[in-house]
Write a protein that holds these residues in place. Sequence first.
Motif, mmCIF file in Angstrom:
data_model
loop_
_atom_site.group_PDB
_atom_site.id
_atom_site.type_symbol
_atom_site.label_atom_id
_atom_site.label_comp_id
_atom_site.label_asym_id
_atom_site.label_seq_id
_atom_site.Cartn_x
_atom_site.Cartn_y
_atom_site.Cartn_z
ATOM 1 N N VAL A 215 0.785 -0.866 0.032
ATOM 2 C CA VAL A 215 -0.133 -0.355 -0.282
ATOM 3 C C VAL A 215 1.104 1.637 -0.140
ATOM 4 O O VAL A 215 1.918 0.957 0.863
ATOM 5 N N LEU A 216 0.496 1.833 -1.243
ATOM 6 C CA LEU A 216 0.964 3.129 -1.008
ATOM 7 C C LEU A 216 0.278 4.162 -0.929
ATOM 8 O O LEU A 216 -0.717 4.695 -1.565
ATOM 9 N N GLY A 217 0.923 5.162 -0.086
ATOM 10 C CA GLY A 217 0.063 6.834 0.147
ATOM 11 C C GLY A 217 0.473 7.514 1.285
ATOM 12 O O GLY A 217 2.396 7.803 1.892
ATOM 13 N N THR A 218 -0.141 8.278 1.470
ATOM 14 C CA THR A 218 0.259 9.735 2.662
ATOM 15 C C THR A 218 0.669 8.552 4.167
ATOM 16 O O THR A 218 -0.307 8.074 4.209
ATOM 17 N N VAL A 219 1.288 9.060 4.843
ATOM 18 C CA VAL A 219 1.457 8.665 6.271
ATOM 19 C C VAL A 219 -0.034 8.692 7.099
ATOM 20 O O VAL A 219 -0.452 7.457 7.052
ATOM 21 N N ASP A 220 -0.839 9.273 6.617
ATOM 22 C CA ASP A 220 -1.989 9.354 7.367
ATOM 23 C C ASP A 220 -2.841 8.498 6.697
ATOM 24 O O ASP A 220 -4.197 8.286 7.285
ATOM 25 N N ALA A 221 -3.128 8.337 5.314
ATOM 26 C CA ALA A 221 -4.196 7.786 4.760
ATOM 27 C C ALA A 221 -3.606 5.625 5.080
ATOM 28 O O ALA A 221 -4.292 4.765 4.628
ATOM 29 N N VAL A 222 -1.817 5.794 5.094
ATOM 30 C CA VAL A 222 -1.337 4.151 5.510
ATOM 31 C C VAL A 222 -1.702 3.804 6.361
ATOM 32 O O VAL A 222 -2.228 2.885 7.233
ATOM 33 N N ILE A 223 -1.124 5.057 7.182
ATOM 34 C CA ILE A 223 -0.892 4.505 8.579
ATOM 35 C C ILE A 223 -2.108 4.590 10.036
ATOM 36 O O ILE A 223 -2.151 5.059 10.649
ATOM 37 N N THR A 224 -2.682 3.494 9.485
ATOM 38 C CA THR A 224 -4.064 3.469 10.180
ATOM 39 C C THR A 224 -4.224 1.384 10.473
ATOM 40 O O THR A 224 -3.502 0.910 9.763
ATOM 41 N N GLY A 225 -5.258 1.721 11.458
ATOM 42 C CA GLY A 225 -5.485 0.547 12.235
ATOM 43 C C GLY A 225 -5.725 -0.733 11.429
ATOM 44 O O GLY A 225 -5.490 -1.553 10.972
ATOM 45 N N PRO A 226 -6.718 0.050 10.014
ATOM 46 C CA PRO A 226 -7.634 -0.804 9.317
ATOM 47 C C PRO A 226 -6.715 -1.385 8.434
ATOM 48 O O PRO A 226 -6.637 -2.133 7.960
ATOM 49 N N VAL A 227 -5.998 -0.649 7.590
ATOM 50 C CA VAL A 227 -4.538 -0.674 6.987
ATOM 51 C C VAL A 227 -3.584 -1.788 6.926
ATOM 52 O O VAL A 227 -3.201 -3.022 5.805
ATOM 53 N N LEU A 228 -3.110 -1.406 8.504
ATOM 54 C CA LEU A 228 -2.178 -2.215 8.619
ATOM 55 C C LEU A 228 -2.449 -3.810 9.608
ATOM 56 O O LEU A 228 -1.685 -4.591 9.138
ATOM 57 N N SER A 229 -3.483 -3.446 10.071
ATOM 58 C CA SER A 229 -4.175 -5.099 10.269
ATOM 59 C C SER A 229 -4.424 -6.011 9.175
ATOM 60 O O SER A 229 -4.027 -6.957 9.242
#
Length: 274
Positions: A215-229
Motif C-alpha cells: 500500500v502506497l500513500g500518505t502517512v495519514d492514509a496508510v498508517i491506520t489500524g484497518p490498513v496495517l491490520s
Amino acid sequence: MSLVSFEGVTLELGGRTILSDVGFDIEPGEFVGLLGPNGAGKTTLLRAILGLVRPRAGRILVDGRDAARGQRAVGYMPQVRGSADLRWTGWDFVASAAGGHRWGLPRLDAAGKAEVAWALDTVGATALARRPLGELSGGERQRLLLSQALLGRPRLLLLDEPLISLDPAHQRGVVELVARLGRELGLGVLFSAHELNPLMGAIDRVLYVGRGRAVLGTVDAVITGPVLSRLYGSPIEVVRTGRRIFVMAGDTEVEGEAHRHDHHGHAEHHHAGL
C-alpha cells in the motif's frame, strides 16, 4: 513519467510468494519510506527494482525501462555490506565502487577521480577521504556508503535499512542528509526502515508491505489500524502521541520489536552485488 512503476508484479523467493499482483508508482524527486513487518520482503522488493530478482508475473519499470542489473539511473546502499580493509582510506573505499568495481581498487582516470571527489563532497565527507576506515564512526561510514551510491549520478536512491545500529542522533543525521540530497539533486528516494518515526518530517509518502500486499500513500492514509491490520494479518492499533506514531499489537510495539529482533542478526538478509 513515473520513476518506478510496478505493474501487476508478483515476486517469489525460495518458493515463497513475497508480493502478489502489486501495482504502484513512485514519482521523480519523491522521498518514500519503505516499511513492513519483519520478513515481509522489503529487501526483495529493492532487489527487484535493481533487476536482481525477476518478477514471476508483471512488469517493473525504472525510469521508463524494464528493471535490469547495472542501471545507471539507480544508486543502491545495501543492508549487507561486503568486507573492506580497515586500513583503506575513505577515498579508497568510495573509489572501490567506481566504474562498476566493488571491493577492489581500480585505476581511475581524471574523470573517475573527479567523480569520487564530487560524491565525497556532496555528502560532506571530503574530510574523511584520508582517514582509515578503522578510525571512523558508524555514522561516518554511512556517509561513505552513501557516496558510493551516488557514483554515476543516479536519479533514484535505494537505501536498505541504513539506520540499523545507529543511535538516534546519527539516525537523524542520515535521514536529514538523504532528504537534502533528494531536494538538491532532484533524486527519488526509496528508504527502507523498520520504524516510521525517524523518517517523519522527511518522507512524502510511505510504501508499506506485508502478506503479499503493498500500500502506497500518505502517512495519514496508510498508517491506520484497518490498513496495517490487513498487512500484518492481526489486529493493529495506531497510537499517535505528539509527532510520534506507534504501531501496536496489543501491548507490543511491533516496529520496535522488529528492530530489536533484526539488531540481533535475524533479519531478512539477501546478499546482493551490482
